[in-house]
Write an enzyme that holds these catalytic residues in place. Structure first.
Site, short mmCIF file in Angstrom:
data_model
loop_
_atom_site.label_atom_id
_atom_site.label_comp_id
_atom_site.label_asym_id
_atom_site.label_seq_id
_atom_site.Cartn_x
_atom_site.Cartn_y
_atom_site.Cartn_z
N GLY B 154 0.95 -1.08 -0.15
CA GLY B 154 0.03 -0.28 -0.07
C GLY B 154 0.93 1.50 0.12
CB CYS B 155 0.47 4.55 -1.25
SG CYS B 155 -1.12 4.80 -0.44
CE1 TYR B 156 -2.93 6.40 3.66
CE2 TYR B 156 -1.24 8.57 3.40
CZ TYR B 156 -2.36 7.78 3.44
OH TYR B 156 -3.88 8.94 3.80
CB ALA B 157 2.37 0.02 3.63
CG HIS B 216 -2.30 0.88 3.62
ND1 HIS B 216 -1.39 2.05 2.85
CD2 HIS B 216 -3.38 0.32 2.87
CE1 HIS B 216 -1.90 2.19 1.98
NE2 HIS B 216 -3.13 1.31 1.70
#
Lengths: 345, 345, 345, 345
Positions: B154-157, B216
């Protein structure tokens, strides 16, 4: 009728003060000053005011102010107002100071953070930290013990203190565990020209600044210490948002025991019961800066993260209103025994 | 030449994949699929591509994909791709999945967070979490032990793991003290229409969402547990920024001992030594999302707050590139033994 | 390999030039100059370049430039480059000038609009107006008649000329009826600090400026006169958009006879046939600045307003790319006999 | 006290009406309706209203409205209100309609542009076009000849008519030469979800739409014909700005004779003399949308382009206030004989 002056009327806070006070039923603006643009019409500097304001800016003249006004709002950079404020209040007038000069009780702390010698240290004890929801009684004063100066809090500071105060006052959290991640629109930086606030640098961009070193920290800690009776140290990181107005602070704290979210909410509701300008939001509605912009409201909500035994408090407000000019007018209302909400709804 | 397909090519991630792969010297795009818009030209859906792309979208046909391609990028919502991915990789092909379906090793956790039955649970162990800077060796594989699926994080992850990994790996912080305040531009939400992402709602606005409940979290914790060998629980709060692209995460952690900022920086520089796409910034330069947008870089910097014995780590990246499509291509390069940076500089 | 220099490399155009040229397969950047920041690393001024560029800025030294380079891009304010350009090209080098100094053939017009004495009037006739889609043959040159200087057009001018040229060249419109309403993102104003470009002034705001008095007018009229053989006078009003990058011009002209929209479109398609960087859009697809940003494309479409017998032409481009740096590289490619699109796709 | 209802209160215009009317000293809001969200609290739909409004939305019930109110604001899509408005006004009530249904006198024109059969054609002649600065006397009415319905103009239409009216009324320009280039913030599109208004599509983007085909054209031409006594045909092209609120129109017209800019300005000043809500700006100050946002002002300025013998008129206003809700309240004030500016300053 309260006759007032605005000292340093050309910035965004000065403009916001004029906007609010023009609508205030018990206020007449007698003087607006600017050292950089004396003689200019206010509605040429704040062109959105055209048709609503005939005032002309003047150089600051304390004698005239003392003669013609009952109160003055000082919207000058820190260190720039001190002597003038001293002269003004010595004549029995009230000052609402939007700089940081009278917020900190410890002069050494002030000089350490603001890198300047304090112009009127003896006046500091006659100032009150102008956050009505926390210090109303002190602002209103009592007989002999009336403040001469309302030191208007920093914009971030207002949001952080309102977010954390009930947690600390009610001993719900560990005062060593406080982390505050703050975000503000660019108007908080004022009108000064700097590459960081150039549209092409700030738009479609997001960054932290003054990391762990922002000047609002000492006044936040001073106030939270006062409300909790404990030493409070926060980690505070502000960030610059690609928008004009609005502040959101996201505050994190470790819960002392397994207090339920219901109990915590009850403390907020009780501590802020009757507070017109604090809106404690319903379950599931998170504060949005947009809902507070152009109002004097601070919107708050919270959640308990049970997995980590932390509480997360979110608080939004308009940095130019509840974070500055609106709160200043709220303080003026209190200083003069008016309805606190006058001109602000 | 690697022949590839993009399954679910009409969203922002799909568009970003096409943009990057059109410039990749060793890739030929053979199929682009869309169940909602079959038959349409890609450059009508992604009109900025006009003149650069003659492809037409088609309905997904795994037989054709298996026949014509060596690898496929699946950019579908979670739960939508599982069976197809299974059919595809069973024919010896490689899949890079941008959904969450193969990121979590524990099926129960997946089903609890994504509220859906997992379509191919047996395939999960043949997947690798596609964060090259952490799991390069697993992605490249080894003889028999080659992954079939790169599960793109995931992008945040990605941002959170890169920010915190050196701290945990080197036992510099208390794994119980982690607070992550994350902020993302609106493109992270995709093209789906929702009032929250309507321009008039999102512009000049800032708010938190999915407070302490973002999907996330399990993959972040899974990965940080893996790198640290400890149980890690984070408090994670994402926020929506009034801008298109970019993520900044501000991570806070309590230091275990009085590690100096020099020592901490040394750990970051050593752990990320030689990493093309991680830019550990010089003293005083804070990550800005704008500096990473349209690149595959993740910019990181940190500061020690000595007053509270905390370290603050800031990490910025482009949610559509290093947070999605760029990292996916990075994984593809690794899966096929190419130079990892091919097509990404 | 073409060795080049960028004179005045710290502004937005300078940064864009570096970005494009770093990816150009036949270019090596040997010198980047700045009078205000000599000694600084380029990736400290343009922090997004970190990890991609090791160059240091230097003060301009024409001798070194002449010794080490084949061509130089001059990205200085008007009036600031002239003598240096003269010295440089006299040594047989090619200059691509992004200022206005060599765009206008009539020195009196230049001095009237730019309020400055021309530094090298005799060099003007050795310059060519660097709009390839209109003046390709002149830019490429012919035997003895090779230009020394490509005068890169103004950003607005490029869009306006590309929008109107086929109408005038084919005698489709009355040259007295031209109205051009232009809009640009703030990066067109450069990095200079001015209250008008302060984020708090430009965001959530829209206004016209330089009404009927913009400096791009003389070069627009000069070029349109050249392509049409007639006197052309336009009414031109630019506006400032609350966004970073992108220009859209909306041009209005009265049709000479009842030419059908089909005939007019045919003229555009024919005049721009084979032009890689002009995308004449399909029916119903209006140019959007976003589709051109970070590309060297100019998107055009038109409509006939039958009720008023006018044609409306819309043209969008990225003010920093096709409006400046991209076009400059396009000109360099032509001056050196390379594929015109090299480094630009 | 005037008791009012707002029919269709959940959109941006509905919200703006509530905001203005809550502060109106002579108005009480008795009913707010929504067919899609009956039962919901208004301050859940318009969350910024929390603490200021206890109203609940209801399904529209004309009987109740007629019983409890004196006037109603209809903020429904075109075609949706007609019958209800008819029922309402037949009971002697006043309606302010924010749709287009009663703006056009010619039913055929209405049906051609709005592609719908008119619900109450016989009522059209009892409606007045609600632009006070042009039609004040008609709105106020006279004895028997009082309008039942104020047809609130379209947002663009208000700006265009105010910009052009003095030119046409005073025969200063050729009515065949009018070109209007209009730009609006996204709130003008309302709350409906459409990819075009998705933040990721509209932010950092600018484009034209409804080119030469916008629905405001017939009402603009109808009104300008009325004020000039001539046939007027305009070329009108609207554009979408990457911001929330504000409209700027740039209008171009060929001057009939060599009228001086002084003479033209004199006509504007005279025609708009005493108009509270029209601010004709000083020399050199161009209208900025930001200066009008959240006000009921329309800012105007003009310039003569002597080289082309054209006049350029610029007019800015807030599409939700002077372009919709503010003007609606202005009309209500007139219909009820109140001070026209009540609640709007």
């Amino acid at each position: 009728m309260i006759n007032i002056a605005i000292v340093g009327a050309t910035g965004y806070t000065g403009g916001e003060l004029i906007k609010i006070l023009l609508r205030h039923p018990h206020v007449r603006i007698k003087h607006v000053t600017s050292e950089s643009s004396p003689g200019k019409r206010v509605d040429d500097v704040h062109s959105w005011l055209k048709g609503r304001c005939d005032l002309r800016l003047e150089k600051l003249n304390i004698k005239n102010l003392a003669r013609d006004t009952d109160a003055a709002f000082f919207a000058l950079p820190h260190g720039a107002g001190g002597q003038n404020i001293a002269s003004y209040v010595k004549q029995g007038k009230k000052a609402i100071d939007l700089s940081a000069d009278f917020r900190l009780r410890d002069i050494k702390t002030y000089q350490q953070w603001y890198k300047t010698k304090h112009a009127s240290p003896s006046l500091v004890k006659k100032a009150v930290y102008g956050l009505p929801e926390i210090f109303r009684e002190k602002i209103v004063g009592n007989g002999r013990d009336r403040p001469l100066i309302a030191a208007n809090p920093g914009c971030y500071a207002t949001a952080v203190i309102l977010a954390l105060s009930p947690l600390l006052k009610n001993n719900l959290v560990d005062p060593d565990s406080l982390v505050v991640d703050a975000k503000s629109g660019v108007s908080g930086a004022g009108k000064k020209l700097d590459l960081m606030y150039h549209f092409s640098e700030a738009a479609e961009n997001f960054q932290a600044y003054a990391v762990g070193a922002h000047r609002h920290m000492p006044e936040i800690e001073q106030t939270l210490c006062e409300v909790s009776g404990k030493t409070v140290r926060i980690t505070f990181v502000p960030h610059l948002l690609p928008m004009n107005r609005g502040i959101l602070v996201s505050a994190y704290a470790r819960l002392n025991q397994k207090a339920t979210v219901g109990q915590i909410k009850h403390c907020f509701e009780r501590d802020y019961s009757g507070e017109t300008f604090i809106r404690f939001l319903p379950e599931g509605q998170w504060p949005q800066t947009k809902n507070t912009v152009h109002t004097n409201y601070c919107d708050i909500n919270l959640k308990v993260d049970e997995r980590t035994n932390r509480v997360i408090v979110l608080a939004a407000l308009d940095n130019l209103v509840k974070g500055a000019a609106g709160q200043a007018v709220q303080n003026m209302n209190l200083l003069f025994g008016l309805d606190e909400t006058e001109g602000l709804l």
